[in-house]
Structures are given as C-alpha cells and as structure tokens.
Design a protein around this motif. Structure first.
Motif, short mmCIF file in Angstrom:
data_model
loop_
_atom_site.label_atom_id
_atom_site.label_comp_id
_atom_site.label_asym_id
_atom_site.label_seq_id
_atom_site.Cartn_x
_atom_site.Cartn_y
_atom_site.Cartn_z
N LEU A 17 92.50 23.67 71.61
CA LEU A 17 93.69 22.64 72.14
C LEU A 17 94.31 23.46 73.22
O LEU A 17 94.80 23.08 74.31
CB LEU A 17 94.33 22.20 71.14
N GLU A 18 94.43 24.82 72.96
CA GLU A 18 95.28 25.69 73.95
C GLU A 18 94.81 25.88 75.30
O GLU A 18 95.45 25.79 76.28
CB GLU A 18 95.65 27.10 73.22
N VAL A 19 93.39 25.79 75.11
CA VAL A 19 92.55 26.02 76.52
C VAL A 19 92.87 24.67 77.42
O VAL A 19 93.05 24.66 78.54
CB VAL A 19 91.31 26.29 76.25
N VAL A 20 92.79 23.49 76.64
CA VAL A 20 92.66 22.26 77.40
C VAL A 20 94.45 22.13 77.92
O VAL A 20 94.57 21.64 79.12
CB VAL A 20 92.57 21.00 76.50
N LYS A 21 95.13 22.51 77.23
CA LYS A 21 96.77 22.40 77.57
C LYS A 21 96.84 23.46 78.73
O LYS A 21 97.64 23.04 79.83
CB LYS A 21 97.64 22.90 76.26
N GLU A 22 96.25 24.54 78.75
CA GLU A 22 96.53 25.64 79.72
C GLU A 22 95.97 25.09 80.95
O GLU A 22 96.42 25.16 82.20
CB GLU A 22 95.97 26.89 79.20
N PHE A 23 94.70 24.54 81.11
CA PHE A 23 94.11 23.84 82.37
C PHE A 23 94.99 22.95 82.57
O PHE A 23 95.27 22.98 84.21
CB PHE A 23 92.85 23.28 82.13
N ARG A 24 95.62 22.01 81.81
CA ARG A 24 96.35 21.09 82.64
C ARG A 24 97.81 21.47 83.17
O ARG A 24 98.43 21.12 84.09
CB ARG A 24 96.73 20.08 81.31
N LYS A 25 98.30 22.68 82.54
CA LYS A 25 99.56 23.05 82.84
C LYS A 25 99.46 23.89 84.31
O LYS A 25 100.16 23.76 85.09
CB LYS A 25 99.92 24.23 81.79
N ARG A 26 98.08 24.65 84.44
CA ARG A 26 97.80 25.32 85.78
C ARG A 26 97.30 24.14 86.91
O ARG A 26 97.25 24.98 87.78
CB ARG A 26 97.01 26.41 85.47
N VAL B 30 92.47 16.12 72.39
CA VAL B 30 91.69 16.36 73.69
C VAL B 30 91.62 14.97 74.67
O VAL B 30 91.90 15.04 75.81
CB VAL B 30 90.33 16.76 73.18
N HIS B 31 91.26 13.99 73.99
CA HIS B 31 91.24 12.61 74.84
C HIS B 31 92.84 12.29 75.49
O HIS B 31 92.72 11.82 76.51
CB HIS B 31 90.68 11.57 73.75
N ALA B 32 93.81 12.54 74.65
CA ALA B 32 95.00 12.38 75.16
C ALA B 32 95.37 13.15 76.46
O ALA B 32 96.10 12.76 77.38
CB ALA B 32 95.99 12.57 74.00
N ASN B 33 94.47 14.26 76.48
CA ASN B 33 94.82 15.19 77.66
C ASN B 33 93.63 14.90 78.86
O ASN B 33 93.39 15.66 79.62
CB ASN B 33 94.75 16.46 77.46
#
Length: 951
Positions: free
Chosen positions: A424-433, A472-475
């Motif tokens: 989950l942290e990887v998905v969040k980091e992609f969205r953050k960047r 993941v889907h929510a992101n």
C-alpha cells in the motif's frame, strides 16, 4: 475399311476419356485430397491428406497407419463449417489444388507437397528424399512415433517466430531452435518466413527446428591439452583462495554439468563456492566451415577460440540460460581453445556442445523434428505480408482479445511485497509523487510458509487482504496476484485435488523438497484434466477473485515442477497426464492451465475482461486473455540486449502481448550484497534507465525484480537524471495512450501486432532481415534501445523507401542508411516514419483518469498518412458485440489536407465531442515534441467528418 477403323478409334478414344482417373491411389474429398502411398518405404507415411482450410491456409496431415488419429488439436480451433472455393485437377502423377491465393501440388506416388503462389513461384517444398518421417517409439505402454519433416527453402530466406528464445538470435537461418518449455523459453511452434508464409507445426511434444541434427559432445572433436597431449582439454579446478588448496588438474573430453543430476560429476572433494574452472588446449575437427556451439550456463562464463572472445556473460547460478556462438574451424587444424567459468554459487550449471557445418545438400533445407505424435500435422499459411500471415495463425488458433485499458499503463512490482503495508505504501508514494501507475503486483509467498497452494494470505503479514485490495482500488489502481499450479503435500487444497486423482504424484513419491525454509514436498495439478482446471479456478475464485483481485500472474507454467532437472526427469514428474504420456503433451501444459482460468472467470463474470500474465506460452495462448513475460532473466546490459529479438520473435509467433522485467529479475552480488559502491550504484541506475526506456515501448510496461527495489524513487532521487528520464518515459507512455489503446483494438479487430520487427513493415529492404535490436511500435514509431553501458550514441539503420523524423526535435533524415544517432543518458533514439499521424492525449495518473477530450495530432508529412483511433468501454467484453467506436484520420500529401473522418460505431459513455489540435511537421520544417505548443490547426469534432489545410 479406313472409315470404319477411324470410327473405332474415335469410339475407343471417347470411352478412354470416361475411364477411371489415371492416378488410382487417391480420393477427392469435400475439402481436399487423400493419397494412399502404394509402396511406402520404412518410416514413410501410408496416407497423406491435404485440406483446403481457406484461400491462404492449407493443412497437411500424414500417418504411418491405415487410419488417422481422431484426437483433436489443442492449438487449433478451426471452424470446419467454413467453406472455401477451390479447384482440382490431375497433372500427370501430380494432384493440383487451386485456391484464390495458392496452388498446391501433391505427388501421387510419394505424397510430397509443394506450395506455389498464384504467379507460379515456389513458396515452400517438402523434401521427402531419404528422410524418415515416422520412427516408432514407446512411452510406457503407449505406442507413438518420433516425427520429422524437412523442407527445401531459398538460399536467402530468413526465419522467425517459434516463441521466445533468448540466445540473441533474430533470424534462425542456419541454427537449431530447441522448442522445449523452460524458465525464459516460451514455445510457440509457429514459424514465419521472410517470403511471407508461416508453418504452424501442430505437435505438443518437445520439438526442434532448423538444423535438427543432434548436438555432439566435445569428445567428437579431437581434443588436446594445453601441453598438446591428445585425448582431452586441460581442466583446472581452482578452489576458493581462502581454502589454500591446490587446484585439481585433469584431462577432460566433455563439459556436461547441465542438470541437477550432473552435480555429482565434479572432482571428488571439489566445492563450487568461490571456485574457478578453466578448460584449455586445442580443438580439431574433421570438417571445414562454421561450427556452431550451444552452451547452457549460469555464473560467469568466457569462451575464446583462436584467442577471439566469443562469449562473455553472467547468469544467475540457479537458472541457467542458453547461449549460441559459431567459430570457423579448418579440417585437420588445431585451434586454440579456452573457457573460464566462475560458477558464482554452490550449485551452478554448464555444458558445451557443437554441430559440424551442415552438409552441402542440406544447406537449403530446414526441418521440424518432434519427440512424439500419432500423426504429422502442419498448417501452411500464406499472405501478401507478414501481417496477413499472423492473421492466418489467429484464424486457426483464435483471436487475441482487447486487453483491459489499465493493462496498457504502468505496472509496479517487486520480487514480492512482504507485507500489506509495503504494497500500500508503494501505491500511495506513486500517487504522492504524481508518477502514473495502473497496476500493483503481489508476487509469491503472501501465504504462510508451509501453505503454498492454499491461495490464502498469511494473516500476520496481510491482516486485512480485502481491505488492502479495496484501498488499492480507492487509489485508482488495479491489483494482480501470483498463483502457481503448485501444492504443498498435505494442505487442504492438496487433499481435495488428490482425492480426485488430479495431481502428478512422482515428486510426492520421490519426496522432492523445494528451497523454502526447511524445504517442502510439493507437486502440480494436471491441467490437461478438465475437472482439474475447473477445481483450480474454483479455488482461486473463492479465495481471491471474490475479494476483488483484478488479474492473474501464472508463474512456473512450463510446468516447472523441479527447476534444472533433466528433461527426462521433468517429463517423469508430469506423468501421466489426463490425455496420455507427458512425452506427447509436454509443451502444452501452459495452454491448458490458462484455458481453465480464462473460461472460469468468463463463466463467473462474463463482463470482466480476463487478464493473465504467464511465464510460458504455446500456440493458441492468445485466445485466453494471456500475455507472457520473459522469465527470470539477469540484470545485465547483455541480457537486456537479448530481450529485444526474443520479444520480436514472440510477436511474430502471433502472440501480441509480451513484456520483460524492466531492470532484469536477478542481480549480481555487487548490486545486492551489502552497500553498493558509488560507482556500482551509478551503473545500476544507468542499467535501469536504459531498460525503462526500452520497456516503455513493449506491449506491456512493467518493472519487476529482486532487491534492489525497483520503484523509480528507490533507484535514484528526484534530482538524478535516472529518475527524471524514467519518469519522462512513463509520462510519454501515458500521453501516447490514444495511440497505444488503438493498437490494442487493432489486435482483436484486425489481428494486429503491436511490437513489430522491421521485417514486418520493410521486408523488401534486405538490410532489415537480421536486425533484432530495432523495431516498430505500431505503424509509426521506430524504437532503438540502448543496451551498452556508458553509451552516448548508437548505430542504427533507417529503413529504405521512406523518410524519418526524430520524435524529439522533428528533424528529418532519408531512409536506407546506417547512422550513428545521439543517445544521451536521458534519451533513447526514437524516430517517426514519414507519413504518420501520432495522437497524444492528456497527461494522466492512470489510464482512465479522464477522457481524451483534447487530442494533439502530430502529422508527419512527406507522404500520405492514416490512423484509426479506437475506443470502447475499457474493461468489459461489449466490444465483441460491436460496442466500440473508430475515428478514421487521414492526411493527403498532395493537397496538404488532414481529414478527421466520420465516427463509426458507439458505446456507453462515449465521448461525443472533443478537440483535435494539429501540429504539422514536414521535411525542412522541424518541430519539437511539445504538448503546450501552439497548434497549426484546431478541429472541434462532434462525430462528423472535418478537414483542414496544413501549411
């Protein structure tokens, strides 16, 4: 009297004209002819059947017995209700079949078949002279035959396809291609010729193509040690220097450490760990010419002949790869030889074999040779170009679907995410960047250590898998998960399959343990059994699909029951199959395994496009929503270079969806043991940058591999040119989504091919026949990967009969020339074909973030151009019922007019209005790629045709 004699002769002539055909040993069928050979030689067929499948497709079958086997093909799904007009005639002792596209001649005496085009030019001719087609063989209690068929071919003909092979060859002419499923070898027995025909060899067993003579051990050469002593090479087994032990030196005539079973052949007391082995001396042949060498190897290997370095590569110790090379040897002459091997592990693999030059009479022949089959079956497919040949293959074996749109975006993966939090942290980091991402992949070992095959998450590391998937889907991303057809002995799933007799039991009986923890005994299920396929789908559906998993990663689908075991043992491990001996069906496991998942998901949820990524392939796999990746490859520039022809030949095999682990899967010790030195870290960053550049223009775009972690921000910081280059190409891929998804639509609707060897589009230019490190991505983009360390330029060929624009600055060059193109660290050379239309969409964070309300059309003048924009509902199968739309876009060079044509078709949620901003690039009027540039024209489009003049 004279008149009466004349009348009698006339009557006899009339009667003669109505007698039975001069050729008596054949039968005309509704769709072809059947010939019974009157006196077949030993090993020759008794019956040959030639069927007209279509105007450009012919089936040839042969059997050594009185009746054809009625077993259905696993590859071919031919519609036998389809009728094709054809004509038949006798011509001496030859039977002639004519279609609109082909003339086929069958020898009534020997059954030999020759294929001609309509102008009378020979395309392909069977070579039956002195060749044994059928050799009896027994597998247990099952009788079968080894099969062989040779063909006469043109001296300058080139051959492609046959799946994915990683020896670095583009054109297989003169080589032997081993069609055996293996980790990083994917078998598709469909051959494509530069003469625009293909052969689908309909056989499920291990097969060889080309020069099918058996490779010979080095002992068949005259060998001398470095002291000139005859009888073998000087073999030196040096120990790790830390041991202080003196090397073991002995004379050897064979180098054969290829399989697990060979690991006991090393000198007594010798340890591979830290060791170094050399073989030195001289080799002498009894023939003159190019000798071809075949070397499966792992670790570090170098080979010199006559002091010329012919091979220098590294491959992870646990997964050898195949290399081939050739050397000119003179009869009776001693040639110096040296090979150096650092095994790089405590178990490693190496072998070396050779082939003498082909006999003169065989130089213009190629052959297929298969281990097992009850009949010989192949399909000849002809076309005006290679696209038509590929289309014929799919007509026989099934269409490839439109992949879900998200699958054409970027996928992030690691060898595995060990916890829910990591993923989950990887998905969040992609969205953050704000780095575009569509798919996150959960690789293996998400289960408890002793529960492989349970398809259940380990609750200590993945406490809420349903919640993880929902997040993941929510992101706005999808999640793919790895499942294997493998089960640990004794787990609940194992017991259920075992009760039904659906498991291969040899590995259980032998108590073979894998490499996890203390080692666990396991086996695979029998995917040839329809009940086994259904049970496997039911298992992953209940445990994973119901939670919301979007796609399936099918690992070890060769099947890899025991890595690096001998081929004979691998076959024993999957014996018997539901259909019969594994020897007969060895290559087809992957097809049946993925069939079960595809049919299972479509039956469970018909509205959800199946997506499967699998490590192997076979003829017909494309019809099951499956793509293939190139296996557990090494992280080296040399290995990256081998991926390019491997993927191109895979595409020419008729399977359009392929991908490679960006960055390579397994790394050398210098990358993953402790802290990398600054110099090594920069090398790692450059390797990944170049691989990401290349991977952007493969059909599927995904990063994967072992440590170091493969996320761009783990490769380099934001201010590093590696990070900036990787993100640049990621965003370029998403800008190109209207182009890429249109190509995906063409795969289904027009049997299209996305990643295209140059020979597909420029086959009349003989300079492209052997080019395996450049390709077209769709009809317009010429891709030239950089796969040498520290390179800032690369030599490449611009195909003839057209001009080429730099994608980056719009500068123009004529084709038909070799150039040295600039290739700074941050950029890979990319060119656009003269007469192209490239549609670019908006900047996106994921493929369906927003519709392409504004499309920038880059029009590259100099020739007429056309492109068809394709759109549908992105994730369902409604396109099969006609719910899709196309917009034809054309450019006329003479009038300098661009026309966006009338939209055809419709679907739910279709964008009714959009804007096309047009940028016009011409020879002498370069324009750089810039999405905020002022357009040369603008079209407000609402579905009706609209034209503009360009200046």
């Amino acid at each position: 009297m004279k008149l009466r004699n004349t009348l009698c002769l006339a009557l006899i002539g009339t009667l003669f004209s109505f007698k039975q055909p001069a050729i008596k040993n054949y039968q005309k069928l509704e769709d072809g002819v059947l010939v019974r050979l009157e006196k077949p030689a030993n090993g020759q067929p008794k019956i040959v059947k030639v069927r007209v499948v279509g105007d450009n497709i012919i089936q040839v079958s042969a059997t050594p017995v009185e009746k054809f086997s009625e077993e259905a093909s696993l590859m071919v799904l031919e519609d036998k209700t389809k009728k094709t007009d054809w004509q038949y005639q006798e011509k001496g002792k030859t039977l002639v079949l004519n279609t609109k596209a082909l003339r086929v001649e069958v020898g009534a005496e020997n059954g030999a078949v020759t294929f001609f085009d309509k102008s009378g030019k020979v395309l392909l001719q069977e070579n039956n002279a002195g060749k044994q087609a059928f050799a009896p063989v027994t597998f247990g209690t099952t009788q079968s035959y080894q099969l062989k068929k040779a063909f006469n071919v043109d001296k300058d003909e080139a051959f492609y396809g046959l799946g994915q092979h990683q020896a670095g060859l583009m054109n297989y002419r003169g080589w032997q291609v081993d069609l055996t499923q293996y980790n990083s070898v994917a078998v598709v027995p469909f051959l494509v010729s530069s003469k625009n025909y293909g052969i689908l060899w309909d056989n499920n067993s291990i097969t060889k193509f080309g020069d099918v003579r058996p490779y010979q051990q080095l002992s068949k050469l005259k060998l001398y040690g470095k002291d000139q002593k005859a009888g073998g090479l000087t073999a030196t087994y040096a120990f790790d220097k830390k041991t202080g032990k003196a090397p073991i030196v002995r004379q050897e005539s064979e180098i054969s450490y290829e399989f697990l079973e060979d690991q006991n052949k090393y000198p007594t007391g010798y340890s591979l760990e830290g060791g170094l082995m050399t073989w030195e001396g001289f080799i002498e042949s009894d023939a003159t010419g190019d000798h071809r060498f075949e070397m499966p190897s792992s670790g570090y290997v170098k080979v010199w002949i006559d002091n010329k370095l012919l091979l220098d590569r590294w491959r992870e110790a646990w997964n050898p790869g195949m290399s081939v090379f050739k050397a000119p040897l003179q009869k009776g002459k001693k040639h110096s030889f040296k090979m150096e091997w650092n095994p790089d592990g405590n178990v490693s693999y190496l072998a070396l074999r050779f082939l003498t030059p082909q006999p003169a009479q065989d130089l213009n022949t190629v052959a297929f040779s298969s281990e097992a089959g009850d009949k010989m079956d192949y399909y000849f497919v002809h076309g005006k170009n290679m696209d038509e040949v590929v289309s014929g293959y799919r007509e026989l074996t099934g269409k490839a679907q439109v992949m879900p749109k998200w699958a054409m975006g970027f996928w992030q993966s690691r060898e595995r995410y060990k916890t829910q939090q990591e993923l989950l942290e990887v998905v969040k980091e992609f969205r953050k960047r704000q780095i575009p991402l569509d798919n996150i992949v959960q690789d293996w070992s998400y289960w408890k250590e002793d529960q492989w095959g349970s398809q259940e998450f380990d609750g200590t590391r993945f406490p809420d898998p349903k919640g993880m998937i929902n997040e993941v889907h929510a992101n706005n991303a999808k999640i793919m998960i790895s499942t294997w057809p493998k089960f640990y002995e004794g787990i609940d799933a194992y017991k259920k399959f075992d009760q039904k007799g659906l498991l291969y039991k040899t590995s259980i009986n032998e108590q073979i343990r894998d490499w996890i923890g203390k080692g666990y005994v396991s086996t695979f299920y029998d995917a040839f059994n329809p009940e086994g396929r259904k049970m496997f789908w039911d298992l992953i559906s209940e445990k994973l699909y119901k939670m919301g998993i979007d796609a399936w990663w099918q690992d070890a689908s060769e099947p890899d029951i025991l890595s690096n075991s001998s081929i004979a043992h691998r076959k024993a491990l999957m014996n018997p199959t539901y259909l019969g001996p594994a020897d007969k069906y060895f290559n087809a496991y992957v097809l049946q395994h993925n069939k079960g998942i595809y049919e299972g998901q479509r039956g469970t949820n018909p509205n959800d496009r199946v997506f499967i990524l699998t490590r192997s392939a076979f003829g017909g796999l494309q019809r099951y929503g499956a793509a293939t990746w190139s296996g557990d490859i090494a992280s080296t520039f040399e290995e990256m270079g081998r991926q390019i022809p491997a993927g191109l030949n895979f595409s020419l095999s008729g399977l359009p969806y392929w991908t490679t682990d960006i960055g390579g899967f397994f790394v050398e010790n210098k990358y993953d043991r402790g802290t990398m030195t600054p110099e090594v870290q920069e090398e790692w960053r450059e390797l990944n940058t170049r691989w990401y550049q290349y991977g952007t223009f493969t059909p599927l775009y995904r990063a994967h591999g072992q440590f170091p972690f493969r996320e761009v921000y783990n490769i380099a910081p934001e201010n590093h040119k590696a990070y900036q280059a990787i993100v640049y190409y990621n965003k370029l891929r998403y800008r190109l989504m209207p182009y890429i998804y249109s190509l995906t639509g063409q795969v289904y609707h027009k049997n299209g091919t996305i990643m295209r060897p140059l020979v597909m589009d420029f086959g009349t230019d003989k300079n492209v026949l052997n080019i395996g490190d450049q390709f077209m991505f769709g009809p317009s983009l010429l891709v030239n990967p950089v796969y040498e360390a520290k390179a800032t330029s690369r030599k490449l060929y611009l195909p003839a009969n057209t001009g080429w624009y730099s994608l980056y600055d719009g500068s123009y060059q004529k084709g038909g020339q070799q150039i040295t193109a600039a290739a700074p660290y941050e950029r890979m050379p990319l060119f656009v074909k003269e007469g192209s239309i490239l549609p670019f969409g908006p900047e996106l964070q994921y493929t369906t973030e927003k519709p392409a309300e504004t499309i920038t059309l880059y029009v590259y003048g100099g020739k007429d151009a056309s492109f068809e924009l394709y759109e549908d509902e992105n994730t369902n199968y409604n396109y099969e019922q006609g719910k899709f739309a196309t917009i034809p876009i054309t450019y006329n060079e003479a009038s300098k007019t661009l026309t966006v044509g009338k939209r055809q078709g419709e679907f739910n949620g279709m964008l009714l209005k959009r804007t096309f901003n047009v940028v016009f690039v011409q020879p002498g009027k370069a324009k750089a790629l810039a999405f905020d540039a002022k357009p040369d024209a603008t079209i407000a489009y609402s579905g009706s045709a609209s034209s503009v003049k360009l200046k």
